[in-house]
Design an enzyme around this catalytic site. Structure first.
Site, PDB file in Angstrom:
ATOM      1  N   ASN A 156     -10.525   5.150   0.803  1.00  0.00           N
ATOM      2  CA  ASN A 156     -10.889   5.317   2.227  1.00  0.00           C
ATOM      3  C   ASN A 156     -12.067   6.292   2.391  1.00  0.00           C
ATOM      4  OD1 ASN A 156      -7.602   4.746   2.681  1.00  0.00           O
ATOM      5  ND2 ASN A 156      -8.984   3.685   4.069  1.00  0.00           N
ATOM      6  N   ASP A 165      -7.259   2.857  -3.362  1.00  0.00           N
ATOM      7  CA  ASP A 165      -8.045   2.841  -2.133  1.00  0.00           C
ATOM      8  C   ASP A 165      -8.382   4.285  -1.751  1.00  0.00           C
ATOM      9  OD1 ASP A 165      -7.541   1.452   1.239  1.00  0.00           O
ATOM     10  OD2 ASP A 165      -9.249   2.443   0.294  1.00  0.00           O
ATOM     11  N   ASP A 199     -14.097  -2.340   2.053  1.00  0.00           N
ATOM     12  CA  ASP A 199     -13.181  -2.519   3.189  1.00  0.00           C
ATOM     13  C   ASP A 199     -13.947  -2.082   4.443  1.00  0.00           C
ATOM     14  OD1 ASP A 199      -9.883  -1.040   3.989  1.00  0.00           O
ATOM     15  OD2 ASP A 199     -11.359  -2.042   5.232  1.00  0.00           O
ATOM     16  N   LYS A 233      -0.848  -0.806  -4.545  1.00  0.00           N
ATOM     17  CA  LYS A 233      -2.115  -0.145  -4.186  1.00  0.00           C
ATOM     18  C   LYS A 233      -1.806   1.304  -3.870  1.00  0.00           C
ATOM     19  CE  LYS A 233      -4.853  -0.173   0.073  1.00  0.00           C
ATOM     20  NZ  LYS A 233      -5.560  -1.059   1.044  1.00  0.00           N
ATOM     21  N   LEU A 234      -2.544   2.194  -4.530  1.00  0.00           N
ATOM     22  CA  LEU A 234      -2.312   3.629  -4.316  1.00  0.00           C
ATOM     23  C   LEU A 234      -3.461   4.221  -3.516  1.00  0.00           C
ATOM     24  CD1 LEU A 234      -1.205   4.855  -7.878  1.00  0.00           C
ATOM     25  CD2 LEU A 234       0.266   4.114  -5.964  1.00  0.00           C
ATOM     26  N   LYS A 235      -3.158   4.972  -2.507  1.00  0.00           N
ATOM     27  CA  LYS A 235      -4.173   5.750  -1.815  1.00  0.00           C
ATOM     28  C   LYS A 235      -4.564   6.922  -2.715  1.00  0.00           C
ATOM     29  CE  LYS A 235      -4.349   3.612   2.123  1.00  0.00           C
ATOM     30  NZ  LYS A 235      -5.585   2.956   2.586  1.00  0.00           N
ATOM     31  N   SER A 279       0.851  -1.188   0.000  1.00  0.00           N
ATOM     32  CA  SER A 279       0.000   0.000   0.000  1.00  0.00           C
ATOM     33  C   SER A 279       0.889   1.240   0.000  1.00  0.00           C
ATOM     34  CB  SER A 279      -0.890   0.006   1.243  1.00  0.00           C
ATOM     35  OG  SER A 279      -1.713   1.145   1.242  1.00  0.00           O
ATOM     36  N   GLU A 306     -11.135   0.532  -4.063  1.00  0.00           N
ATOM     37  CA  GLU A 306     -11.484   0.145  -2.698  1.00  0.00           C
ATOM     38  C   GLU A 306     -12.201   1.285  -1.980  1.00  0.00           C
ATOM     39  OE1 GLU A 306      -7.965  -1.305  -0.749  1.00  0.00           O
ATOM     40  OE2 GLU A 306      -8.927  -1.381   1.203  1.00  0.00           O
ATOM     41  N   LYS A 356     -10.248  -7.843   6.896  1.00  0.00           N
ATOM     42  CA  LYS A 356      -9.328  -7.455   7.967  1.00  0.00           C
ATOM     43  C   LYS A 356      -9.879  -8.024   9.270  1.00  0.00           C
ATOM     44  CE  LYS A 356      -7.967  -2.988   5.991  1.00  0.00           C
ATOM     45  NZ  LYS A 356      -8.125  -1.517   6.116  1.00  0.00           N
ATOM     46  N   GLY A 376      -4.618  -4.677   5.479  1.00  0.00           N
ATOM     47  CA  GLY A 376      -3.618  -4.423   6.518  1.00  0.00           C
ATOM     48  C   GLY A 376      -3.956  -3.177   7.311  1.00  0.00           C
TER      49      GLY A 376
HETATM   50  C1  LIG Z   1      -3.908   3.962   8.542  1.00  0.00           C
HETATM   51  S1  LIG Z   1      -4.596   3.317   7.048  1.00  0.00           S
HETATM   52  C2  LIG Z   1      -5.032   1.714   7.432  1.00  0.00           C
HETATM   53  C3  LIG Z   1      -6.162   1.268   6.529  1.00  0.00           C
HETATM   54  C4  LIG Z   1      -5.697   1.000   5.111  1.00  0.00           C
HETATM   55  N1  LIG Z   1      -4.620   0.026   5.092  1.00  0.00           N
HETATM   56  C5  LIG Z   1      -3.709   0.007   4.108  1.00  0.00           C
HETATM   57  O1  LIG Z   1      -3.675   0.809   3.204  1.00  0.00           O
HETATM   58  C6  LIG Z   1      -2.656  -1.060   4.212  1.00  0.00           C
HETATM   59  C7  LIG Z   1      -1.793  -0.798   5.389  1.00  0.00           C
HETATM   60  C8  LIG Z   1      -0.816  -1.951   5.585  1.00  0.00           C
HETATM   61  O2  LIG Z   1      -0.029  -2.217   4.651  1.00  0.00           O
HETATM   62  O3  LIG Z   1      -0.881  -2.598   6.652  1.00  0.00           O
HETATM   63  C9  LIG Z   1      -6.859   0.538   4.250  1.00  0.00           C
HETATM   64  O4  LIG Z   1      -7.882   1.247   4.240  1.00  0.00           O
HETATM   65  O5  LIG Z   1      -6.798  -0.484   3.577  1.00  0.00           O
HETATM   66 MG   LIG Z   2      -8.774   0.160   2.614  1.00  0.00          MG
END
Ligand SMILES: CSCC[C@@H](NC(=O)CCC(=O)O)C(=O)O
Ligand SMILES: [Mg+2]
Length: 367
Positions: A190, A188, A238, A161-163, A135, A213, A262, A290
């Site tokens: 969020n 992702d 998610d 995976k790109l935020k 990520s 995501e 998760k 994660g």
């Molecule tokens: C603080 S962001 C944690 C939630 C985020 N997690 C990740 O992007 C992966 C983080 C990891 O590699 O554990 C998600 O929404 O999937």
């Molecule tokens: Mg996510």
């Protein structure tokens, strides 16, 4: 098992680089850990909640209070505790799934260590190693992003995976797609978008993404149905998926065609397996998300990711993705894979020297 003692440790682990998402930026991982002693056997569990309630409503200090005041007393009063019985034992506490999952993992770890069974054996792993994705947070600029992504590609990660968030989506995705070629790529959000963005999000279809995501807020299943009907890129939920029932409902309504599992978000590993089984029966692929876990949660997640329905690389990265030092022996990528631990329980041992070094509070001891 009889739970003799529960210790709650709160530590702060420095991140190797800042991690920015659509809801915030962090440079340290504050982690709540539960250590249970049951019939003389140690078990460890990791809480996935963050420092503040920004991913979901739970957060580290809140989880510690819920465990201390409502969940631990139930465990300490019970004569014979099994991980499978915790759902019933904790039924008097509504929600607080991350707090509950922390204790479930610790009890399961102790249970399995006492019988010499690994997490993989207990959960139903069918593989001895899992394919790993990584990520990538929101960067200050495109060049910094590309340098970070190139580093992960060089390390062997099998999926990027790109935020994303409004204002940081099409350009970073286009530039990363140019750099990584046909390597699997997903995004992702969020929950950062709304239905006003449907036409904009449709433009992501040109990049052949594995999935998008959680574009909208957790509760809005209907909005995800509308989006899934409007774009080619598969929608993956998610934050919305907090139980098996919700997963089935979201899938049957067409809100999600891939599920990010998760264990901490859904109340524990046993519920995570239940969601996996339900998705398999509905022919929906899952992958392991994660929450910047230490080696304790990472070990358990890697075991979960080895179940048959985990068909896509997860956010089960190497320890070094986030931490220069881990509180267990580090997880190290091998050709883009992590090996499933084979020892009893999680298969990893906690480094107490680092627990003390990174302690943010005195441990809470409940007995
Ligand atoms: C603080 S962001 C944690 C939630 C985020 N997690 C990740 O992007 C992966 C983080 C990891 O590699 O554990 C998600 O929404 O999937
Ligand atoms: Mg996510």
């Amino acid at each position: 098992m009889r739970i003799e003692r529960i210790e709650l440790h709160t530590i702060g682990m420095p991140l190797v680089r800042p991690f920015e998402t659509s809801f915030g930026r962090q440079t340290e991982r504050q982690v709540l850990l539960a250590h249970v002693v049951a019939d003389g056997v140690d078990g460890w569990g990791e809480c996935v909640a963050g420092t503040t309630p920004d991913y979901s409503s739970e957060y580290v200090d809140g989880c510690r209070i819920v465990i201390e005041r409502f969940l631990a007393p139930v465990l300490l009063a019970a004569n014979d505790v099994t991980a499978a019985a915790l759902d019933g034992l904790f039924a008097g506490v509504i929600g607080h799934r991350m707090a509950k999952a922390t204790l479930e993992a610790a009890v399961l770890d102790a249970e399995l260590r006492s019988t010499g069974t690994s997490f993989g054996e207990r959960l139903g792993a069918v593989r001895d190693r899992v394919e790993c994705g990584v990520s990538v947070g929101i960067s200050p600029d495109i060049e910094t992003l590309l340098a970070e992504v190139e580093g992960y590609v060089d390390e062997g990660y099998r999926r990027i995976k790109l935020k994303i968030k409004p204002g940081w989506d099409l350009e970073p995705v286009a530039r990363v797609r140019e750099v990584i070629g046909s390597l699997p790529l997903q995004v992702d959000a969020n929950t950062a978008y709304t239905l006003d963005h449907v036409d904009h999000l449709r433009r992501l279809d040109e990049f052949g993404l594995l999935l998008i995501e959680q574009p909208f807020v957790e509760e809005d299943i209907a909005a995800h149905v509308l989006l899934a009907d409007s774009i080619e890129t598969p929608v993956c939920l998610d934050e919305s998926i907090t139980s098996t029932g919700i997963a089935i409902d979201a899938i049957e309504r067409g809100a999600t065609s891939i599920v990010n599992i998760k264990p901490g978000r859904v109340g524990g590993y046993l519920e995570a397996v239940s969601i996996h089984d339900a998705c398999r029966s509905l022919d929906v692929p899952v992958w392991c998300g994660g929450m910047l876990e230490t080696g304790i949660g990472r070990a358990m997640n890697v075991a979960l990711a080895a179940l048959p329905g985990f068909a896509l690389p997860g956010d089960t990265s190497a320890s070094g993705r986030y931490f220069a030092e881990d509180i267990t022996e580090p997880f190290v990528l091998d050709d883009g894979y992590l090996s499933v631990p084979t020892g009893a329980g999680s298969g990893v041992e906690v480094r107490h020297d680092l627990l003390r070094h990174w302690a943010l509070t005195e441990p809470v001891v409940l007995s």
